[in-house]
Design a protein around this motif. Sequence first.
Motif, short mmCIF file in Angstrom:
data_model
loop_
_atom_site.label_atom_id
_atom_site.label_comp_id
_atom_site.label_asym_id
_atom_site.label_seq_id
_atom_site.Cartn_x
_atom_site.Cartn_y
_atom_site.Cartn_z
N ALA A 39 -47.23 31.45 1.86
CA ALA A 39 -46.47 32.73 1.71
C ALA A 39 -45.78 32.93 0.46
O ALA A 39 -44.66 33.27 0.51
N ASP A 87 -40.62 41.41 4.08
CA ASP A 87 -41.37 40.31 4.16
C ASP A 87 -40.48 39.08 3.44
O ASP A 87 -39.96 39.40 2.51
N LYS A 114 -43.11 38.93 8.49
CA LYS A 114 -44.04 39.84 7.89
C LYS A 114 -43.79 41.10 8.46
O LYS A 114 -43.81 41.36 9.67
N GLN A 127 -42.23 34.95 -1.93
CA GLN A 127 -41.49 35.85 -1.25
C GLN A 127 -40.04 35.43 -1.39
O GLN A 127 -39.77 34.28 -1.49
#
Length: 509
Positions: free
Chosen positions: A200, A131, A148, A203
């Motif tokens: 997100a 990811d 992902k 990451q």
Amino acid sequence: MTEQRIGIIDIGSNSVRLVVYERTAGGANRVIDGSKRAARLSEHVDENGALPEGTVDELVDMVNHFRLICAHHKTGMIRAVATAAIRNSANRDRVLRRIEAETGLPIELISGEQEAGYGFLGMINTMPVRDGFLIDIGGGSTEVSLFKDRSLVQAVSFPFGCVSLTRQYAKNGMLSDQSLKELEQHVEQAVARHSWLKQASGQPLVGVGGTVRSLGKMHQAYVKYPFESTHNYPIAGDAAGELFELLRKLPIGKRKNFPGLSKDRVDIIVPGLAILRTIFRAVGASHYVICGAGLRDGLFYSTRFPDKPRLDDVVSYSVNNLAALHPEAPLQHTSQVNRLALQLAELLCPRLADAGSAKLYLDIASTLHRIGASIDYYDYKKHTFYLMINSRLNGLSHRELLICSLIASYKSKNRVKQTAVLYKPLLTEDDIALVALLGMLLQLAIALDRSETQAIGRLEAEAADGALHLRAVRANGALAIERKEVDALAGDFKKLWGLSPVLYAPDLR
């Protein structure tokens, strides 16, 4: 099978590049030639947004030069693509017609989303990440993707890159405080239009392309990193920021001497890194990871494997490809050693802290332990180590690659310690102890097929009463050579594993 060759020509905004890939008779893929020419197409766009005829003349010459190199290699196919500089030019149709007419090559004009897709494919087929975000800063565009579970979720192509923003904000390659602020606002406003980029955080930001590779090389030189590869190299956000400020304050004359920075990037590196840092902050990334693969690799995989371009297992593909590049290693013997090593690992590796990783390392090392014989049999272990650490074994961290290479070339624990000194601080004392244990296990597996006849059809192994009892249930012959070899290494094996290996004569009735 005859050798097959594919040429990939990438007409980028900053440079034009060629890579020639070959499929060997043994089924392995490798790069056999590559070339790069600085183009700076984004810099040459006139006030009407068009590429001048003189620039197109130079471009035609470059593509023809690469076409001739491909002809020299007898490539069966040439795939040429053009990206942002031509995509965004007002006279793009005329430019493409001229290149195609004067080189005889069809040019694929790929969209920003396609560019992101090929870049993602090149990255995901060479990295162990699941990811994160992917960024590719070109000369005239910047692609950012979210992935992902190793699948591309969303991508955007921004119409700015290190060359175009240098032209807009950096006078003579120098970026003032005010210009930096304006450049960051420009990038932030573009990012703000895509809400998914902010959803997100935490990451890694994986980077492909010349700007990010330069960051990796400079950082490694700056911290005196002991390993040469920048592929799969992590960098903390603070460390990249420190390097950025250091470079930004350096005058161009001094900047060109900065270790790890190529001369053709001296003026565009600071705006390029400014784009990178701004997007890093905007997406809330945890850290950077440098990827040595990218668009051209993605184009290769999509051309070579059109039905299934994305690899299921990066490590296995890479290990098997490297083994196939060195067909001098006797396949039946290495397969037997691999089988026996993994059987011994099933019995003994549960004693180790991380049995899963230990089995993977032993699997890789036992598959590749004889590749050095392609250089010289008498010193093949040394050559195996060299070939492994200098061949990009994808899917492994630098530490894991070192561990696997040391296991494959194992002679003694002292030799491992001597080599580890050269790679401080990548290897810990625990790593050295693990290499010795697994290296010794590999040596035992090699001893069990010392005659290289695969005489042991099935082996039963049991640890009991301070001994490792090895019984060949199905065997051809009395295994005299194998038994002598096992006896010879029994003392060293016991020092490490606390067990004396004993190979019993098979029941030949």
